[in-house]
Structure formats: C-alpha cells, structure tokens
Design a protein around this motif. Sequence first.
Motif, short mmCIF file in Angstrom:
data_model
loop_
_atom_site.label_atom_id
_atom_site.label_comp_id
_atom_site.label_asym_id
_atom_site.label_seq_id
_atom_site.Cartn_x
_atom_site.Cartn_y
_atom_site.Cartn_z
N ALA A 214 124.59 -20.54 -13.42
CA ALA A 214 123.28 -20.64 -13.41
C ALA A 214 122.66 -21.72 -13.64
N LEU A 215 123.14 -23.00 -14.48
CA LEU A 215 122.59 -24.11 -14.80
C LEU A 215 123.23 -25.16 -14.04
N GLU A 216 124.32 -25.05 -13.52
CA GLU A 216 125.17 -26.34 -12.74
C GLU A 216 124.82 -26.18 -11.49
N LEU A 217 124.59 -24.89 -10.60
CA LEU A 217 124.43 -25.18 -9.30
C LEU A 217 122.92 -25.30 -8.80
N GLY A 218 122.97 -25.79 -7.95
CA GLY A 218 121.46 -25.64 -7.25
C GLY A 218 120.54 -26.79 -8.06
N ASN A 219 119.04 -26.53 -7.96
CA ASN A 219 118.17 -27.17 -8.69
C ASN A 219 117.21 -26.37 -9.49
N ARG A 220 117.09 -25.13 -9.14
CA ARG A 220 116.51 -24.38 -9.94
C ARG A 220 117.24 -23.13 -10.64
N THR A 221 116.73 -22.63 -11.81
CA THR A 221 117.26 -21.34 -12.26
C THR A 221 116.25 -20.48 -12.44
N LEU A 222 116.22 -19.20 -12.00
CA LEU A 222 115.35 -18.15 -12.46
C LEU A 222 116.10 -17.04 -13.25
N MET A 223 115.10 -16.41 -14.08
CA MET A 223 115.71 -15.55 -14.92
C MET A 223 114.65 -14.16 -14.80
N MET A 224 115.22 -13.06 -14.35
CA MET A 224 114.40 -12.00 -14.16
C MET A 224 114.46 -10.64 -15.36
N ASN A 225 113.39 -9.81 -15.34
CA ASN A 225 113.40 -8.79 -16.28
C ASN A 225 112.63 -7.93 -15.69
N ASN A 226 112.64 -6.49 -15.78
CA ASN A 226 111.79 -5.37 -15.46
C ASN A 226 111.05 -5.76 -14.22
N GLY A 227 111.55 -6.23 -12.89
CA GLY A 227 111.08 -6.40 -11.87
C GLY A 227 110.09 -7.71 -11.78
N ASN A 228 110.20 -8.70 -12.59
CA ASN A 228 109.63 -9.97 -12.57
C ASN A 228 110.50 -11.19 -13.05
N ILE A 229 109.94 -12.36 -12.74
CA ILE A 229 110.54 -13.36 -12.91
C ILE A 229 109.86 -13.98 -14.09
#
Length: 271
Positions: A214-229
């Motif tokens: 989640a931290l090493e791949l790509g250029n962004r990290t999103l975290m989701m909870n209860n249908g939202n970011i």
Amino acid sequence: MLKIEHVFKTFNTGTVNEKKALTDLNLELNDGDFATIIGSNGAGKSTMFNAIAGSFYTDSGFIELDGEDITFTPEHTRSRYIGRLFQDPLMGTAPHMTIEENLSVAYLRASEHKRGIFSHVSKSDRDKFREQLSLLDMGLENRMNTPVGLLSGGQRQALTLLMATMVTPKLLMLDEHTAALDPSTAAKVLDLTKKIIKERNISCLMVTHNMNQALELGNRTLMMNNGNIVFDVAGEERSHMTINDLLNKFEENAGKALNNDRILLSTKEGV
C-alpha cells in the motif's frame, strides 16, 4: 482522468438487509496515477470498483472517465476501455476456450471501435498474441490451443492481466489480484503488473491487503471505511509514512482502529 462525485449506493433498500455500501463517495484520479487501496471487509472497495465498471447503476452522483460521463453507460461498453482483474483467477477467463480464443475475444472487444464487432484476428494478431505471451515467461506462447481451464491459477491470472491490457485501457482496476496465488507466483504476477503499468503509463486502482504494498506501490494510497475514502495520501507526505503512521491515520479519520486480520498480519510478517 477519473472523477467520482457524491456517489451513493444502497442495497436492499427498505428491508432488514439494507446496506449502505457507498456514502457520498468522492475521488479524483489523475492521468497516470497508480493508487493502492486499503480497507476492512465491507469498507466498499469492491463496491466502488463495481460502480466504476458499471456492474450496477449508482443511486445518485456521477462518474466521469477521461472527460466522459459514464454514470449510465452499460457495463459491456465500459469494458472496452476499463480493464479489471479479480482475486479469483477463474473469473477473468473462459475455461473451455483456448488461450488464443480468450485473447482474441479480449482483443476484439477492446478494439471494437476501431475494427468492428464482426472482425476476425489476423495472422499478425496471432503473432502479437504469441509475442505478448512470451513476456509472461510461462511457456504459454507454445500452448495457444490449450483450453484455459487446464492452466494453473497463476497462469490464468497472468493471462487475464495480458487480456486486460492488450489494448491499453484508460483505467486498470486490480482487486487483490495476487491474493489467491502462492507467494512465488504472486510475486511474478505483481512484477509483470508493475512493468506493464509503468511502460504504458496506465492509470490504475489496486486493492491490496498488504500494508507494505500500500505504501511502496504506485504514487497514492487510499484508505476506505463505511463506503467512503477516509484518507488519501500522495507525494512527499506518503514517501515519509510508515505502516504505523498509516494505521494511526485510519483510526484518526475513521474513528476506529483498522480491524482486518489479513491486513494486520501483513504488517507483522512483512508479506
């Protein structure tokens, strides 16, 4: 290149099984972004993918891809320019069709706007298939007439990745696409994924249970909870974050600790 604004989706409305799956979901993905997504079971990750892919129509809000409103575009139309891989390797291919037939269907569907729905693959197309298969380093280029159902899970997932990107998609969505594979095969498929995304500058959303990824791949990290970011981090801030920082941010923004056992296990084992 992807814009989601004020999207809501509730299943089984008005029943005891009512489930608010997406609640005022908002996301903007820039051209070339590669965003990893973390969240507990039921957080809305796969539901967001289904909304983008057109597996259902949202209750409200809109979804725009590459400047085009696709909110009510049928799923089969979106599949021409949205590539998707699932956790289950069996979901991306037709088992009774050969490798060549699977590749042909994927190729003609994605290039339909250029070639027409009743087109047939040419010898040069088949040569291209064989060349692309050789990049997998699994010997599949010599098994073009083999039914896909006879392949291993890792071979089928690698083939599905090739099918999803043979004609470069506007958006690639990866839903824990290596989670069901053994560690060695998972690493191989992930390396191939990174290579294809980088070489073709494909915009990508990738769900993972692995905090390191989640931290090493790509250029962004999103975290989701209860249908939202609930958390979206990129750039300099992301580059200095640790896994504990990420867990703390989730708890701060979601109002509770992350409680997914697979995710928490990955932080301890580093896998």
